[in-house]
Design a protein around this motif. Sequence first.
Motif, PDB file in Angstrom:
ATOM      1  N   TYR A 117     -50.562 -31.531  14.321  1.00  0.00           N
ATOM      2  CA  TYR A 117     -51.378 -32.058  15.419  1.00  0.00           C
ATOM      3  C   TYR A 117     -52.879 -31.834  15.283  1.00  0.00           C
ATOM      4  CZ  TYR A 117     -46.718 -32.091  17.512  1.00  0.00           C
ATOM      5  OH  TYR A 117     -45.394 -32.296  17.745  1.00  0.00           O
ATOM      6  N   ARG A 118     -53.310 -30.942  14.373  1.00  0.00           N
ATOM      7  CA  ARG A 118     -54.746 -30.629  14.317  1.00  0.00           C
ATOM      8  C   ARG A 118     -55.603 -31.891  14.117  1.00  0.00           C
ATOM      9  NH1 ARG A 118     -58.823 -27.142  13.719  1.00  0.00           N
ATOM     10  NH2 ARG A 118     -57.624 -25.283  14.105  1.00  0.00           N
ATOM     11  N   GLN A 119     -55.207 -32.689  13.135  1.00  0.00           N
ATOM     12  CA  GLN A 119     -56.014 -33.883  12.832  1.00  0.00           C
ATOM     13  C   GLN A 119     -56.108 -34.819  14.029  1.00  0.00           C
ATOM     14  OE1 GLN A 119     -54.529 -35.729   9.304  1.00  0.00           O
ATOM     15  NE2 GLN A 119     -56.383 -35.166   8.182  1.00  0.00           N
ATOM     16  N   LEU A 120     -54.953 -34.987  14.690  1.00  0.00           N
ATOM     17  CA  LEU A 120     -54.931 -35.858  15.868  1.00  0.00           C
ATOM     18  C   LEU A 120     -55.827 -35.314  16.967  1.00  0.00           C
ATOM     19  CD1 LEU A 120     -51.160 -36.743  16.246  1.00  0.00           C
ATOM     20  CD2 LEU A 120     -53.060 -38.350  16.156  1.00  0.00           C
ATOM     21  N   MET A 121     -55.713 -33.982  17.184  1.00  0.00           N
ATOM     22  CA  MET A 121     -56.540 -33.359  18.222  1.00  0.00           C
ATOM     23  C   MET A 121     -58.020 -33.577  17.907  1.00  0.00           C
ATOM     24  SD  MET A 121     -54.708 -29.670  18.717  1.00  0.00           S
ATOM     25  CE  MET A 121     -53.036 -29.467  19.301  1.00  0.00           C
ATOM     26  N   GLU A 122     -58.356 -33.439  16.622  1.00  0.00           N
ATOM     27  CA  GLU A 122     -59.760 -33.605  16.222  1.00  0.00           C
ATOM     28  C   GLU A 122     -60.211 -35.050  16.433  1.00  0.00           C
ATOM     29  OE1 GLU A 122     -60.005 -29.986  12.959  1.00  0.00           O
ATOM     30  OE2 GLU A 122     -59.752 -32.038  12.226  1.00  0.00           O
ATOM     31  N   GLY A 144     -61.220 -33.544  29.978  1.00  0.00           N
ATOM     32  CA  GLY A 144     -60.173 -32.582  29.623  1.00  0.00           C
ATOM     33  C   GLY A 144     -58.791 -33.175  29.799  1.00  0.00           C
ATOM     34  N   LEU A 145     -58.651 -33.974  30.875  1.00  0.00           N
ATOM     35  CA  LEU A 145     -57.344 -34.598  31.129  1.00  0.00           C
ATOM     36  C   LEU A 145     -56.992 -35.584  30.025  1.00  0.00           C
ATOM     37  CD1 LEU A 145     -54.901 -35.001  33.062  1.00  0.00           C
ATOM     38  CD2 LEU A 145     -56.189 -36.828  34.152  1.00  0.00           C
ATOM     39  N   GLU A 146     -57.992 -36.404  29.627  1.00  0.00           N
ATOM     40  CA  GLU A 146     -57.754 -37.394  28.559  1.00  0.00           C
ATOM     41  C   GLU A 146     -57.238 -36.692  27.301  1.00  0.00           C
ATOM     42  OE1 GLU A 146     -58.038 -40.661  28.382  1.00  0.00           O
ATOM     43  OE2 GLU A 146     -58.928 -41.087  30.345  1.00  0.00           O
ATOM     44  N   GLN A 147     -57.909 -35.606  26.933  1.00  0.00           N
ATOM     45  CA  GLN A 147     -57.523 -34.890  25.716  1.00  0.00           C
ATOM     46  C   GLN A 147     -56.097 -34.311  25.871  1.00  0.00           C
ATOM     47  OE1 GLN A 147     -59.147 -34.446  22.807  1.00  0.00           O
ATOM     48  NE2 GLN A 147     -58.015 -32.787  21.849  1.00  0.00           N
ATOM     49  N   VAL A 152     -50.308 -33.906  24.450  1.00  0.00           N
ATOM     50  CA  VAL A 152     -48.925 -33.662  24.876  1.00  0.00           C
ATOM     51  C   VAL A 152     -48.074 -34.916  24.652  1.00  0.00           C
ATOM     52  CG1 VAL A 152     -47.416 -32.962  26.784  1.00  0.00           C
ATOM     53  CG2 VAL A 152     -49.616 -31.848  26.483  1.00  0.00           C
ATOM     54  N   SER A 153     -48.688 -36.105  24.814  1.00  0.00           N
ATOM     55  CA  SER A 153     -47.931 -37.340  24.565  1.00  0.00           C
ATOM     56  C   SER A 153     -47.362 -37.375  23.152  1.00  0.00           C
ATOM     57  CB  SER A 153     -48.836 -38.565  24.698  1.00  0.00           C
ATOM     58  OG  SER A 153     -49.416 -38.580  25.937  1.00  0.00           O
ATOM     59  N   GLU A 154     -48.138 -36.865  22.205  1.00  0.00           N
ATOM     60  CA  GLU A 154     -47.663 -36.847  20.813  1.00  0.00           C
ATOM     61  C   GLU A 154     -46.476 -35.895  20.679  1.00  0.00           C
ATOM     62  OE1 GLU A 154     -48.665 -38.539  18.089  1.00  0.00           O
ATOM     63  OE2 GLU A 154     -50.136 -39.660  19.260  1.00  0.00           O
ATOM     64  N   VAL A 155     -46.564 -34.732  21.304  1.00  0.00           N
ATOM     65  CA  VAL A 155     -45.490 -33.738  21.196  1.00  0.00           C
ATOM     66  C   VAL A 155     -44.214 -34.268  21.852  1.00  0.00           C
ATOM     67  CG1 VAL A 155     -44.811 -31.362  21.751  1.00  0.00           C
ATOM     68  CG2 VAL A 155     -47.212 -31.891  21.303  1.00  0.00           C
ATOM     69  N   THR A 376     -57.892 -26.802  23.118  1.00  0.00           N
ATOM     70  CA  THR A 376     -59.063 -26.436  23.913  1.00  0.00           C
ATOM     71  C   THR A 376     -60.200 -26.043  22.974  1.00  0.00           C
ATOM     72  OG1 THR A 376     -57.631 -25.684  25.698  1.00  0.00           O
ATOM     73  CG2 THR A 376     -59.899 -24.875  25.736  1.00  0.00           C
ATOM     74  N   ASP A 377     -59.865 -25.261  21.961  1.00  0.00           N
ATOM     75  CA  ASP A 377     -60.879 -24.826  20.992  1.00  0.00           C
ATOM     76  C   ASP A 377     -61.501 -26.024  20.275  1.00  0.00           C
ATOM     77  OD1 ASP A 377     -62.279 -22.869  19.404  1.00  0.00           O
ATOM     78  OD2 ASP A 377     -60.941 -23.416  17.766  1.00  0.00           O
ATOM     79  N   ILE A 378     -60.661 -26.975  19.908  1.00  0.00           N
ATOM     80  CA  ILE A 378     -61.165 -28.142  19.175  1.00  0.00           C
ATOM     81  C   ILE A 378     -62.140 -28.956  20.041  1.00  0.00           C
ATOM     82  CG2 ILE A 378     -60.396 -30.413  18.290  1.00  0.00           C
ATOM     83  CD1 ILE A 378     -58.039 -28.872  16.970  1.00  0.00           C
ATOM     84  N   VAL A 379     -61.819 -29.140  21.303  1.00  0.00           N
ATOM     85  CA  VAL A 379     -62.722 -29.884  22.192  1.00  0.00           C
ATOM     86  C   VAL A 379     -64.001 -29.083  22.423  1.00  0.00           C
ATOM     87  CG1 VAL A 379     -63.028 -30.843  24.507  1.00  0.00           C
ATOM     88  CG2 VAL A 379     -60.833 -30.984  23.431  1.00  0.00           C
ATOM     89  N   LEU A 380     -63.853 -27.782  22.731  1.00  0.00           N
ATOM     90  CA  LEU A 380     -65.033 -26.995  23.092  1.00  0.00           C
ATOM     91  C   LEU A 380     -65.991 -26.797  21.929  1.00  0.00           C
ATOM     92  CD1 LEU A 380     -63.681 -24.288  25.556  1.00  0.00           C
ATOM     93  CD2 LEU A 380     -64.685 -26.509  26.034  1.00  0.00           C
ATOM     94  N   GLN A 381     -65.449 -26.655  20.741  1.00  0.00           N
ATOM     95  CA  GLN A 381     -66.340 -26.502  19.582  1.00  0.00           C
ATOM     96  C   GLN A 381     -67.279 -27.697  19.465  1.00  0.00           C
ATOM     97  OE1 GLN A 381     -63.339 -25.600  16.477  1.00  0.00           O
ATOM     98  NE2 GLN A 381     -65.132 -24.731  15.511  1.00  0.00           N
ATOM     99  N   ARG A 382     -66.721 -28.885  19.697  1.00  0.00           N
ATOM    100  CA  ARG A 382     -67.542 -30.091  19.592  1.00  0.00           C
ATOM    101  C   ARG A 382     -68.482 -30.230  20.791  1.00  0.00           C
ATOM    102  NH1 ARG A 382     -63.525 -30.306  16.553  1.00  0.00           N
ATOM    103  NH2 ARG A 382     -63.235 -31.786  14.843  1.00  0.00           N
ATOM    104  N   LEU A 383     -67.936 -29.998  21.949  1.00  0.00           N
ATOM    105  CA  LEU A 383     -68.711 -30.179  23.181  1.00  0.00           C
ATOM    106  C   LEU A 383     -69.887 -29.210  23.260  1.00  0.00           C
ATOM    107  CD1 LEU A 383     -68.435 -31.784  25.939  1.00  0.00           C
ATOM    108  CD2 LEU A 383     -67.439 -29.692  26.836  1.00  0.00           C
ATOM    109  N   LEU A 384     -69.603 -27.927  23.047  1.00  0.00           N
ATOM    110  CA  LEU A 384     -70.633 -26.900  23.236  1.00  0.00           C
ATOM    111  C   LEU A 384     -71.703 -26.942  22.144  1.00  0.00           C
ATOM    112  CD1 LEU A 384     -68.270 -23.995  24.359  1.00  0.00           C
ATOM    113  CD2 LEU A 384     -69.718 -25.398  25.825  1.00  0.00           C
TER     114      LEU A 384
END
Length: 416
Positions: A117-122, A144-147, A152-155, A376-384
Amino acid sequence: MLSEQKAVVQAHTDELSSRCPVDHKNYPQQKTAKVVEPTDLPLSCDEAGIWHVRNFEEARAILRNPSTKQAGFNADMIAKLPRTIRAPILYQEGKPHHQQRKQTARYFAPKVVSSRYRQLMEKFADQLIVKLQREKRADLSRLGLEQAVRVVSEVVGLTNSILPGMTGRLETFFVEPGTKKSPLHTFLHLLRSQTVMFIFYLLDVQPAIKARKREAKEDVISHLIGQNAKKSEILMECITYAAAGMVTTREFISIAAWHFLEQPALRIRYLSASEEERYAMLSEILRLEPVIGHIYRRTTADLHVESNGSSIVIPEGALIDLHVYGTNADEAIVGEHALELCPARSLQGDAVPSVLMGFGDGHHRCPGSYIAIQETDIVLQRLLALDGLRIEQAPTIHWSDLVSGYELRNFMITLA
Ligand code: HEM
């Protein structure tokens, strides 16, 4: 707490807080608690016969005891389903639950999550960031909801929707009835929920089932089809995962971003930290701001619990309310300043997870914990990392009855 134990914990806290990036003197600390839980109340039973637990060790012993069953998340309603219908995983107990957890564990193991899932999350996170850069403004609670929904849809396997907009459909489904309790209001709310559930089934769940009947995949829906689950059972499981995985992670992304955006030193440290340290910071945020504020259980036999040196018997059939804000601020475990965010905190006790009860414990412990932290980490790293990102409007806080936790809404962020 014993005074020597207290001194050891204090010494640790002092030593570690000198390395902590949080400005403890000026920091507003915990943001989401509806009430500040008393930390010195022993396990007790109230006038209505409900047992209240605020200590970590007692809570852990109860959650690990097989003589308990799920009593939260509208469990009473699920118990009314005909016996021929299999309940979703959250409400199962005993051998069937154990088997279900074992068979689905492969979708949640850290190695699998990272590789699959990492690649998809990214990819999802990158798309959200590009949109923010283009529009210069966003409601972080929606972002956050979109992400969370996409991951979870993938899982789960909800990836064949006939029409876009599944996020909105799920959000509408989880809107709570509000304070008006008149029969008409309750009826209208029920009608709306049923209609939205039916639409969700037609547009999202049914096409996913059809696609997986043609070709199975590595996801929860394929697993359920392999077990000959009925369509209604698959629908209920999808809704359970939506609540358990999407609703929760959405809040976690917002609360974590809120702390980081208010604490520039913490934000800078997070952006340059190793993955291990970043995950520790996120875990400390979840300890302090547990998305699920109460975990409920009902005893299925008399339960003997050791508490403060005496043995207490909680009778069969009793309802237990585990106060997660309390267990997570248990000073015997976390030391003093329990209501402050301190990523360098050292925990006392045996194999205590850094989130304490943030993901529960025992046989119902959250299987999606690694997914939640990683995404969460993947989103925040990019956002922050975005220059000029700031809070335009801090979120409003509501409390949801379904997950007994906070909801952060209208969290406006802008990009200068
Ligand atoms: C920050 C995000 C999350 C938080 C705070 C959280 C918290 C929790 C907690 C406290 C429980 C235990 C409930 C109880 O014992 O009564 C739980 C169970 C569960 N969670 Fe999570 N969760 C999160 C994300 C996820 C994700 C991303 C998924 C799926 C991909 C997920 C799937 C589940 C499931 C299926 C259960 C029920 C397990 C069982 O009953 O055996 N959760 N979660």
